[in-house]
Design an enzyme around this catalytic site. Structure first.
Site, PDB file in Angstrom:
ATOM      1  CE  LYS A  58      -2.406  -2.778  -0.460  1.00 20.63           C
ATOM      2  NZ  LYS A  58      -2.456  -4.253  -0.380  1.00 20.63           N
ATOM      3  CB  ILE A 194       0.063 -10.437  -5.534  1.00 22.04           C
ATOM      4  CG1 ILE A 194      -0.231 -10.745  -4.060  1.00 22.04           C
ATOM      5  CG2 ILE A 194       1.512  -9.980  -5.718  1.00 22.04           C
ATOM      6  CD1 ILE A 194       0.654 -11.801  -3.440  1.00 22.04           C
ATOM      7  CB  SER A 279       1.361 -12.847  -8.098  1.00 25.91           C
ATOM      8  OG  SER A 279       1.091 -12.343  -9.406  1.00 25.91           O
ATOM      9  CG  HIS A 454     -24.285  17.081  -0.885  1.00 33.23           C
ATOM     10  ND1 HIS A 454     -24.237  16.296  -2.019  1.00 33.23           N
ATOM     11  CD2 HIS A 454     -24.144  18.367  -1.288  1.00 33.23           C
ATOM     12  CE1 HIS A 454     -24.088  17.083  -3.076  1.00 33.23           C
ATOM     13  NE2 HIS A 454     -24.028  18.345  -2.660  1.00 33.23           N
TER      14      HIS A 454
HETATM   15  P1  FAD Z   1       1.665 -13.993   8.415  1.00 34.71           P
HETATM   16  O1  FAD Z   1       1.393 -12.560   8.279  1.00 34.71           O
HETATM   17  O2  FAD Z   1       2.306 -14.705   7.290  1.00 34.71           O
HETATM   18  O3  FAD Z   1       2.591 -14.141   9.700  1.00 34.71           O
HETATM   19  C1  FAD Z   1       3.151 -15.340  10.087  1.00 34.71           C
HETATM   20  C2  FAD Z   1       4.369 -15.046  10.949  1.00 34.71           C
HETATM   21  O4  FAD Z   1       4.769 -16.239  11.591  1.00 34.71           O
HETATM   22  C3  FAD Z   1       5.583 -14.566  10.155  1.00 34.71           C
HETATM   23  O5  FAD Z   1       6.164 -13.461  10.804  1.00 34.71           O
HETATM   24  C4  FAD Z   1       6.526 -15.761  10.184  1.00 34.71           C
HETATM   25  O6  FAD Z   1       7.894 -15.387  10.142  1.00 34.71           O
HETATM   26  C5  FAD Z   1       6.169 -16.357  11.534  1.00 34.71           C
HETATM   27  N1  FAD Z   1       6.484 -17.777  11.678  1.00 34.71           N
HETATM   28  C6  FAD Z   1       6.142 -18.792  10.860  1.00 34.71           C
HETATM   29  N2  FAD Z   1       6.547 -19.970  11.389  1.00 34.71           N
HETATM   30  C7  FAD Z   1       7.157 -19.667  12.558  1.00 34.71           C
HETATM   31  C8  FAD Z   1       7.759 -20.446  13.566  1.00 34.71           C
HETATM   32  N3  FAD Z   1       7.821 -21.780  13.495  1.00 34.71           N
HETATM   33  N4  FAD Z   1       8.310 -19.817  14.636  1.00 34.71           N
HETATM   34  C9  FAD Z   1       8.254 -18.454  14.729  1.00 34.71           C
HETATM   35  N5  FAD Z   1       7.674 -17.672  13.810  1.00 34.71           N
HETATM   36  C10 FAD Z   1       7.131 -18.276  12.749  1.00 34.71           C
HETATM   37  N6  FAD Z   1      -4.317  -8.994   3.190  1.00 34.71           N
HETATM   38  C11 FAD Z   1      -5.216  -8.021   3.420  1.00 34.71           C
HETATM   39  O7  FAD Z   1      -6.153  -8.239   4.190  1.00 34.71           O
HETATM   40  N7  FAD Z   1      -5.107  -6.787   2.827  1.00 34.71           N
HETATM   41  C12 FAD Z   1      -4.090  -6.499   1.985  1.00 34.71           C
HETATM   42  O8  FAD Z   1      -4.024  -5.382   1.471  1.00 34.71           O
HETATM   43  C13 FAD Z   1      -3.137  -7.503   1.714  1.00 34.71           C
HETATM   44  N8  FAD Z   1      -2.115  -7.249   0.879  1.00 34.71           N
HETATM   45  C14 FAD Z   1      -1.188  -8.218   0.653  1.00 34.71           C
HETATM   46  C15 FAD Z   1      -0.168  -7.952  -0.240  1.00 34.71           C
HETATM   47  C16 FAD Z   1       0.777  -8.912  -0.513  1.00 34.71           C
HETATM   48  C17 FAD Z   1       1.886  -8.606  -1.477  1.00 34.71           C
HETATM   49  C18 FAD Z   1       0.709 -10.180   0.139  1.00 34.71           C
HETATM   50  C19 FAD Z   1       1.742 -11.224  -0.099  1.00 34.71           C
HETATM   51  C20 FAD Z   1      -0.316 -10.456   1.028  1.00 34.71           C
HETATM   52  C21 FAD Z   1      -1.284  -9.481   1.280  1.00 34.71           C
HETATM   53  N9  FAD Z   1      -2.349  -9.729   2.135  1.00 34.71           N
HETATM   54  C22 FAD Z   1      -3.276  -8.757   2.355  1.00 34.71           C
HETATM   55  C23 FAD Z   1      -2.506 -11.010   2.831  1.00 34.71           C
HETATM   56  C24 FAD Z   1      -1.987 -10.913   4.284  1.00 34.71           C
HETATM   57  O9  FAD Z   1      -0.649 -10.484   4.264  1.00 34.71           O
HETATM   58  C25 FAD Z   1      -2.114 -12.243   4.982  1.00 34.71           C
HETATM   59  O10 FAD Z   1      -3.429 -12.728   4.866  1.00 34.71           O
HETATM   60  C26 FAD Z   1      -1.763 -12.100   6.451  1.00 34.71           C
HETATM   61  O11 FAD Z   1      -0.444 -11.638   6.616  1.00 34.71           O
HETATM   62  C27 FAD Z   1      -1.924 -13.431   7.186  1.00 34.71           C
HETATM   63  O12 FAD Z   1      -1.611 -13.246   8.518  1.00 34.71           O
HETATM   64  P2  FAD Z   1      -1.057 -14.447   9.412  1.00 34.71           P
HETATM   65  O13 FAD Z   1      -0.880 -13.879  10.782  1.00 34.71           O
HETATM   66  O14 FAD Z   1      -1.902 -15.635   9.242  1.00 34.71           O
HETATM   67  O15 FAD Z   1       0.366 -14.829   8.778  1.00 34.71           O
HETATM   68  P1  NAI Z   2      -4.638 -14.969  -6.105  1.00 34.81           P
HETATM   69  O1  NAI Z   2      -5.257 -16.244  -5.689  1.00 34.81           O
HETATM   70  O2  NAI Z   2      -5.301 -13.695  -5.791  1.00 34.81           O
HETATM   71  O3  NAI Z   2      -4.395 -14.973  -7.672  1.00 34.81           O
HETATM   72  C1  NAI Z   2      -3.635 -15.954  -8.307  1.00 34.81           C
HETATM   73  C2  NAI Z   2      -3.988 -15.942  -9.780  1.00 34.81           C
HETATM   74  O4  NAI Z   2      -3.031 -16.707 -10.460  1.00 34.81           O
HETATM   75  C3  NAI Z   2      -5.357 -16.529 -10.068  1.00 34.81           C
HETATM   76  O5  NAI Z   2      -6.080 -15.676 -10.899  1.00 34.81           O
HETATM   77  C4  NAI Z   2      -5.030 -17.866 -10.721  1.00 34.81           C
HETATM   78  O6  NAI Z   2      -5.995 -18.280 -11.648  1.00 34.81           O
HETATM   79  C5  NAI Z   2      -3.721 -17.538 -11.402  1.00 34.81           C
HETATM   80  N1  NAI Z   2      -2.870 -18.685 -11.656  1.00 34.81           N
HETATM   81  C6  NAI Z   2      -2.655 -19.764 -10.869  1.00 34.81           C
HETATM   82  N2  NAI Z   2      -1.778 -20.613 -11.449  1.00 34.81           N
HETATM   83  C7  NAI Z   2      -1.436 -20.049 -12.624  1.00 34.81           C
HETATM   84  C8  NAI Z   2      -0.546 -20.431 -13.670  1.00 34.81           C
HETATM   85  N3  NAI Z   2       0.159 -21.562 -13.607  1.00 34.81           N
HETATM   86  N4  NAI Z   2      -0.435 -19.621 -14.741  1.00 34.81           N
HETATM   87  C9  NAI Z   2      -1.120 -18.455 -14.809  1.00 34.81           C
HETATM   88  N5  NAI Z   2      -1.978 -18.045 -13.866  1.00 34.81           N
HETATM   89  C10 NAI Z   2      -2.122 -18.826 -12.779  1.00 34.81           C
HETATM   90  O7  NAI Z   2      -3.153 -15.043  -5.484  1.00 34.81           O
HETATM   91  P2  NAI Z   2      -2.032 -13.925  -5.314  1.00 34.81           P
HETATM   92  O8  NAI Z   2      -2.276 -12.766  -6.184  1.00 34.81           O
HETATM   93  O9  NAI Z   2      -0.756 -14.667  -5.403  1.00 34.81           O
HETATM   94  O10 NAI Z   2      -2.244 -13.472  -3.832  1.00 34.81           O
HETATM   95  C11 NAI Z   2      -2.235 -14.422  -2.784  1.00 34.81           C
HETATM   96  C12 NAI Z   2      -3.203 -14.038  -1.722  1.00 34.81           C
HETATM   97  O11 NAI Z   2      -2.700 -12.939  -0.973  1.00 34.81           O
HETATM   98  C13 NAI Z   2      -4.550 -13.538  -2.245  1.00 34.81           C
HETATM   99  O12 NAI Z   2      -5.420 -14.589  -2.523  1.00 34.81           O
HETATM  100  C14 NAI Z   2      -5.050 -12.735  -1.103  1.00 34.81           C
HETATM  101  O13 NAI Z   2      -5.675 -13.573  -0.200  1.00 34.81           O
HETATM  102  C15 NAI Z   2      -3.775 -12.164  -0.506  1.00 34.81           C
HETATM  103  N6  NAI Z   2      -3.638 -10.778  -0.939  1.00 34.81           N
HETATM  104  C16 NAI Z   2      -4.591  -9.885  -0.579  1.00 34.81           C
HETATM  105  C17 NAI Z   2      -4.518  -8.575  -0.985  1.00 34.81           C
HETATM  106  C18 NAI Z   2      -5.604  -7.657  -0.614  1.00 34.81           C
HETATM  107  O14 NAI Z   2      -6.418  -8.004   0.230  1.00 34.81           O
HETATM  108  N7  NAI Z   2      -5.681  -6.462  -1.194  1.00 34.81           N
HETATM  109  C19 NAI Z   2      -3.397  -8.077  -1.784  1.00 34.81           C
HETATM  110  C20 NAI Z   2      -2.479  -9.110  -2.152  1.00 34.81           C
HETATM  111  C21 NAI Z   2      -2.594 -10.391  -1.715  1.00 34.81           C
END
Ligand code: FAD
Ligand code: NAI
Length: 475
Positions: A58, A194, A279, A454
């Site tokens: 973000k 992503i 992704s 508004h």
């Molecule tokens: P995580 O955030 O993955 O945290 C797990 C933690 O556990 C990590 O710090 C890891 O190092 C630690 N850990 C793992 N195993 C161990 C162990 N054995 N001992 C100690 N520590 C350990 N979601 C949204 O809602 N809004 C968004 O805008 C959004 N944007 C995203 C953008 C990207 C690029 C990505 C990749 C994800 C995004 N997500 C978003 C998804 C979101 O990041 C995840 O759903 C969320 O972080 C999950 O939270 P969690 O606590 O389950 O796990």
């Molecule tokens: P995603 O599940 O959103 O999208 C993956 C896409 O890749 C799908 O459209 C799928 O059909 C496609 N795909 C899968 N295999 C493929 C292949 N072999 N070739 C071409 N296309 C293929 O997963 P993404 O973007 O990796 O994000 C992972 C998760 O992280 C999301 O599902 C979401 O839960 C979380 N996330 C949330 C955000 C938010 O809330 N704004 C931002 C970014 C991630």
């Protein structure tokens, strides 16, 4: 000597750190173990979300949007920018600083709430009469014994077979957030959340972006009308989105990556990209947790098996967030973390999966809650729909951001709101009203009769609710 706790949380992402804080608030002697390291090998709690997910993405989305506005949108407001240039190093440094502020904020919250924090990897050793023995290895080397364990170990990016992430040319989300020079040609595999968010960032900064998606439909989980609008708008912005492709060999060279694929018509292509973001979804993470030591059950995807209340196969062991079933969203992980802490305290924690909002932070943003129109059709539910375009909203016109619409879906008989879908400015903020309305099982008429300020974008929400009964006032 082992240290005893009522609750030990493994993982300090949004699921884990929030669960730990809530458990401590409820009076439990609580510890949280997290292994994430910052660039100086220090603790960086907050998980994927804070370090390589929600927060840094973000930050870059905002910076890149500012850059695009300065280059293209300001002139319309009578603001002339001369000599506009990009300082990518500063943009990335700012993003890193935003991440650090969040890491530090969590460490502060642990202190404030008296959560004991251990920086290292937590793994099960055994279970005994006192509870579960957990070893911490890393900066902290300790043995903890816990009556209750909450697992919140998150997820990892899924790689393409035979094309592992090197984070230099073939990038997961981690590399995609830290490219040190704007690539001329950027390939993105997967047009999911992503792919669209990171593709937008680098396109705004000047990359030529191609997005290759396996499925024939664009954003299949999104309401079809909204997804169609999004595809149109993103394509107009310059994202080259190809649907229905089949990815073949992906080969990293010295400076670029070659991607072979067939398109939806069966034609073969061989594209060369300066960088490739992959992704294609994420996989649950239990690496290093040593689930075998205590017989913790995982499913075929590697997710920890839980019931509706986040109870695992073991007594007093709970799991939340990305490592269990359900959407991989930070706020879903947080809600589960709170609910579990409250259940441990004998309270009735609850997570309503039907009212978890989704947001895609592209421009315009896409946000929704509840059922899509295609789901209602498939389920045979009789519904009414109402839409209102931002084009007809005064505040959107003043902002200069009139793309998109708000769409309401309500039960044909009872008028109960079944789903709300928004594509447009600040959709991420606007969706909250719909979430509240659905939690209270409001009707579309309830929203239509509430006074909205508004001029505000939220008037589009009210107007879409009015449109359910075909009585919009401004369209
Ligand atoms: P995580 O955030 O993955 O945290 C797990 C933690 O556990 C990590 O710090 C890891 O190092 C630690 N850990 C793992 N195993 C161990 C162990 N054995 N001992 C100690 N520590 C350990 N979601 C949204 O809602 N809004 C968004 O805008 C959004 N944007 C995203 C953008 C990207 C690029 C990505 C990749 C994800 C995004 N997500 C978003 C998804 C979101 O990041 C995840 O759903 C969320 O972080 C999950 O939270 P969690 O606590 O389950 O796990
Ligand atoms: P995603 O599940 O959103 O999208 C993956 C896409 O890749 C799908 O459209 C799928 O059909 C496609 N795909 C899968 N295999 C493929 C292949 N072999 N070739 C071409 N296309 C293929 O997963 P993404 O973007 O990796 O994000 C992972 C998760 O992280 C999301 O599902 C979401 O839960 C979380 N996330 C949330 C955000 C938010 O809330 N704004 C931002 C970014 C991630």
């Amino acid at each position: 000597m082992a240290k005893n706790f009522d609750v030990v949380v493994i993982g300090g992402g949004p699921g884990g750190y929030i669960a730990a804080i809530r458990a401590a608030q409820l009076g439990f002697n609580t510890a949280c173990i997290d292994e994430w390291k910052n660039a100086k090998n220090g603790p960086a709690p907050g998980g994927t979300c804070t370090n390589v997910g929600c927060i840094p993405s973000k930050a870059l989305l905002q910076s890149s949007e500012n850059f695009e506005h300065a280059g293209h949108a300001f002139a319309d407001h009578g603001i002339e920018v001369k000599g506009l240039s990009l300082n990518l190093g500063q943009m990335l440094a700012r993003k890193d600083n935003v991440v650090k502020q969040n890491n530090d904020g969590i460490l502060y919250l642990f202190k404030k709430n008296k959560v004991a924090f251990f920086h290292g990897r937590g793994s099960f050793v055994k279970s005994g009469s006192d509870g579960y023995e957990i070893k911490v290895a890393g900066a902290a080397e300790e043995t903890l014994v816990a009556k209750h364990v909450i697992l919140a170990t998150g997820s990892n990016p899924r790689a393409l077979p035979n094309a592992p992430f090197d984070e230099k040319l073939i990038l997961s989300n981690t590399g995609a957030l830290a490219i040190d020079a704007v690539p001329k040609k950027l390939g993105v595999i997967g047009a999911g959340v992503i792919g669209l968010e990171m593709g937008s960032v680098w396109r705004r900064l000047g990359a030529e972006v191609t997005v290759l998606e396996a499925l024939p439909a664009f954003l299949g989980a999104v309401d079809e009308q909204i997804a169609k609008e999004a595809n149109k708008l993103f394509t107009k912005q310059g994202l080259a989105i190809q649907l229905g492709v089949k990815i073949g060999a992906v080969t990293a060279g010295k400076k670029d990556v070659t991607v072979e694929y067939t398109d939806s018509k069966g034609e073969a292509h061989k594209d060369v990209y300066d960088r490739l973001i992959v992704s294609i979804g994420r996989v649950p993470n239990t690496v290093g947790l040593n689930p075998e030591a205590v017989g913790l059950k995982l499913d075929e995807r590697g997710a920890i098996v839980v019931d509706d209340e986040c109870k695992t196969s073991l007594p007093n062991v709970w799991a939340v967030g990305d490592v269990v079933r359900g959407p991989m969203l930070a706020h879903k992980a947080e809600e589960e973390g709170v609910a579990v802490a409250e259940r441990i305290a004998g309270q009735h924690g609850h997570v309503n999966f039907n009212t978890i909002p989704w947001v895609i932070y592209t421009s315009p943003e896409i946000a929704w809650v509840g059922k899509t129109e295609q789901q209602l059709k498939a389920d045979g539910v009789a519904y009414k729909a109402g839409t209102f375009p931002f084009m007809a909203n005064g505040r959107a016109r003043a902002l200069g951001d009139t793309s998109g619409m708000v769409k309401f879906l309500a039960d044909a008989k009872t008028d109960e709101i079944l789903g709300v879908h928004i594509i447009g400015p600040m959709a991420s903020e606007l969706i909250s009203e719909a979430v509240v309305a659905m939690e209270f099982r409001a009707s579309a008429e309830d929203i239509a009769r509430i006074c909205h300020a508004h001029p505000s974008l939220s008037e589009a929400t009210k107007e879409a609710a009015l449109a359910v009964d075909k009585r919009s006032l401004n369209f």
